[in-house]
Design a protein around this motif. Sequence first.
Motif, PDB file in Angstrom:
ATOM      1  N   ARG A  61      -3.837 -10.212  30.024  1.00  8.81           N
ATOM      2  CA  ARG A  61      -2.390 -10.150  29.761  1.00  8.81           C
ATOM      3  C   ARG A  61      -2.071  -9.385  28.492  1.00  8.81           C
ATOM      4  O   ARG A  61      -0.981  -9.519  27.921  1.00  8.81           O
ATOM      5  CB  ARG A  61      -1.799 -11.549  29.678  1.00  8.81           C
ATOM      6  N   GLY A  62      -3.033  -8.652  28.018  1.00  9.71           N
ATOM      7  CA  GLY A  62      -2.763  -7.812  26.855  1.00  9.71           C
ATOM      8  C   GLY A  62      -3.135  -8.451  25.532  1.00  9.71           C
ATOM      9  O   GLY A  62      -2.859  -7.897  24.477  1.00  9.71           O
ATOM     10  N   GLY A  63      -3.787  -9.641  25.587  1.00 10.37           N
ATOM     11  CA  GLY A  63      -4.245 -10.278  24.357  1.00 10.37           C
ATOM     12  C   GLY A  63      -5.411  -9.489  23.776  1.00 10.37           C
ATOM     13  O   GLY A  63      -6.040  -8.695  24.470  1.00 10.37           O
ATOM     14  N   ARG A  64      -5.669  -9.724  22.504  1.00 14.39           N
ATOM     15  CA  ARG A  64      -6.758  -9.014  21.830  1.00 14.39           C
ATOM     16  C   ARG A  64      -7.712 -10.020  21.200  1.00 14.39           C
ATOM     17  O   ARG A  64      -7.356 -11.165  20.977  1.00 14.39           O
ATOM     18  CB  ARG A  64      -6.200  -8.103  20.724  1.00 14.39           C
ATOM     19  N   THR A  65      -8.927  -9.539  20.920  1.00 15.31           N
ATOM     20  CA  THR A  65      -9.910 -10.385  20.252  1.00 15.31           C
ATOM     21  C   THR A  65      -9.674 -10.326  18.750  1.00 15.31           C
ATOM     22  O   THR A  65     -10.262  -9.528  18.046  1.00 15.31           O
ATOM     23  CB  THR A  65     -11.339  -9.936  20.609  1.00 15.31           C
ATOM     24  N   THR A  66      -8.747 -11.153  18.292  1.00 23.95           N
ATOM     25  CA  THR A  66      -8.474 -11.257  16.861  1.00 23.95           C
ATOM     26  C   THR A  66      -8.617 -12.726  16.487  1.00 23.95           C
ATOM     27  O   THR A  66      -8.563 -13.598  17.366  1.00 23.95           O
ATOM     28  CB  THR A  66      -7.031 -10.824  16.537  1.00 23.95           C
ATOM     29  N   ARG A  67      -8.765 -12.996  15.204  1.00 18.29           N
ATOM     30  CA  ARG A  67      -8.899 -14.390  14.779  1.00 18.29           C
ATOM     31  C   ARG A  67      -7.687 -15.205  15.185  1.00 18.29           C
ATOM     32  O   ARG A  67      -7.806 -16.363  15.554  1.00 18.29           O
ATOM     33  CB  ARG A  67      -9.086 -14.474  13.268  1.00 18.29           C
ATOM     34  N   GLY A  68      -6.532 -14.584  15.131  1.00 22.64           N
ATOM     35  CA  GLY A  68      -5.310 -15.297  15.474  1.00 22.64           C
ATOM     36  C   GLY A  68      -5.210 -15.628  16.959  1.00 22.64           C
ATOM     37  O   GLY A  68      -4.500 -16.537  17.351  1.00 22.64           O
ATOM     38  N   ASN A  69      -5.938 -14.876  17.786  1.00 25.61           N
ATOM     39  CA  ASN A  69      -5.825 -15.064  19.239  1.00 25.61           C
ATOM     40  C   ASN A  69      -7.054 -15.746  19.837  1.00 25.61           C
ATOM     41  O   ASN A  69      -7.112 -15.919  21.050  1.00 25.61           O
ATOM     42  CB  ASN A  69      -5.579 -13.704  19.917  1.00 25.61           C
TER      43      ASN A  69
END
Length: 104
Positions: A61-69
């Motif tokens: 769904r367009g999410g990214r591998t970031t600490r916030g996500n």
Amino acid sequence: MMDDLFIPADPDVVQRERLKAKELKRSAWWKGQVGRGVCHYCGLRVPSAELTLDHVVPLIRGGRTTRGNCVPACMACNQEKRHLSSTQWQSYVEEKKRVAGVPV
Ligand SMILES: [Zn+2]
């Protein structure tokens, strides 16, 4: 339902973000996250080895591998989150917390 309509992310991007997630799992930051031994969603105590890395906004769904996500999730939550709509998911989490006596 509106929130179940989405344009799937570019497969190349998803692939790249999955690789990033593998790297993130080796980081000290991630070890600290699972070290707390608590599922981000249901709040239950779970052995670190049983916590999975879950993308709050899924990669597809367009999410990214970031600490916030990226959050530690128990296997049950990880499974359910894939299958439920966001409304069903909300109810699932609230019910699970209620049964476990975790403050919502
Ligand atoms: Zn959970």
